[in-house]
Design a protein around this motif. Structure first.
Motif, mmCIF file in Angstrom:
data_model
loop_
_atom_site.group_PDB
_atom_site.id
_atom_site.type_symbol
_atom_site.label_atom_id
_atom_site.label_comp_id
_atom_site.label_asym_id
_atom_site.label_seq_id
_atom_site.Cartn_x
_atom_site.Cartn_y
_atom_site.Cartn_z
ATOM 1 N N TRP A 38 0.837 -1.209 0.000
ATOM 2 C CA TRP A 38 0.000 0.000 0.000
ATOM 3 C C TRP A 38 0.868 1.254 0.000
ATOM 4 O O TRP A 38 0.581 2.225 -0.698
ATOM 5 C CB TRP A 38 -0.949 0.017 1.186
ATOM 6 N N ILE A 43 -0.375 5.083 -0.604
ATOM 7 C CA ILE A 43 -1.306 5.191 0.526
ATOM 8 C C ILE A 43 -0.546 5.873 1.670
ATOM 9 O O ILE A 43 0.535 5.431 2.037
ATOM 10 C CB ILE A 43 -1.832 3.803 0.967
ATOM 11 N N TYR A 160 -9.645 2.029 -0.030
ATOM 12 C CA TYR A 160 -8.657 3.060 -0.382
ATOM 13 C C TYR A 160 -9.069 3.839 -1.628
ATOM 14 O O TYR A 160 -8.862 5.054 -1.702
ATOM 15 C CB TYR A 160 -7.276 2.437 -0.587
ATOM 16 N N ALA A 165 -7.509 7.146 -3.294
ATOM 17 C CA ALA A 165 -6.200 6.603 -3.666
ATOM 18 C C ALA A 165 -6.010 6.441 -5.166
ATOM 19 O O ALA A 165 -4.911 6.146 -5.619
ATOM 20 C CB ALA A 165 -5.973 5.253 -2.980
#
Length: 198
Positions: A38, A43, A160, A165
């Protein structure tokens, strides 16, 4: 390896204590260890899940799936296996396919870590055997947990994406590769409809 803090086992400063307490401090690092994949796609650390969070949700999914889709599965075994499947990362770290580490070397590092962590625990050999069963995929439950492990990644990717994201389709491609059961494939198809418009 990006973490929230240094491994908690260092807090014992080399002192010996009861095996259960030592295992706790060792495994506590899973709460500190970010899921590296991630971070690699941007992220933010503030919202990036830890390995412990991921393992907990894999275990919850296994529990719910045993009740709803797979009554033939041993639910206790599924949950135990899900909770143990990433234990080796407490020492080996969260190695991703982008780290340049072969699958064999990753397994060797994790196996060594799991053997060390379980070595002094009561029934540690049972936990090690369950971890090995997962790694080898020698039971229905092991193969199911491996699939749920990836499905949980798809669920997290959806969250996300909704949090801004961007397009995380690469993670969904990884999930599609491992799902074998019609029940999980149907869940993934439904999950795909919940993704934000791209």
């Amino acid at each position: 390896m990006h973490t929230k803090a240094a491994p908690s086992i260092a807090l014992l400063q080399g002192r010996r204590t009861l095996p259960l307490l030592e295992a706790y401090f060792e495994l506590h690092h899973l709460k500190q260890l970010y899921r590296q994949g991630w971070l690699r796609v941007g992220i933010p650390r503030a919202t990036c899940e830890s390995v412990a969070e991921h393992s907990f949700f894999v275990a919850l999914l296994c529990l719910f799936l045993a009740d709803t889709c797979f009554p033939e599965a041993d639910a206790s075994k599924l949950v135990r296996m899900a909770l143990l499947h990433d234990v080796g990362e407490a020492r080996a770290g969260d190695i991703t396919p982008h780290d340049g580490v072969s699958r064999e070397e990753k397994q060797r590092r994790e196996r060594e870590a799991v053997q060390r962590i379980f070595s002094e625990l009561p029934r540690g050999a049972d936990s090690l055997a369950l971890w090995e069963e997962y790694e080898q995929g020698t039971s229905f439950e092991a193969r199911l947990v491996r699939q749920v492990d990836r499905l949980e990644m798809g669920l997290q990717a959806t969250v996300y994406e909704h949090q801004g994201a961007g397009d995380l389709s690469q993670f969904f491609a990884s999930v599609h590769k491992v799902l074998e059961t019609p029940e999980l494939q149907a869940l993934l198809a439904e999950l795909e409809t919940l993704r934000p418009a791209r």
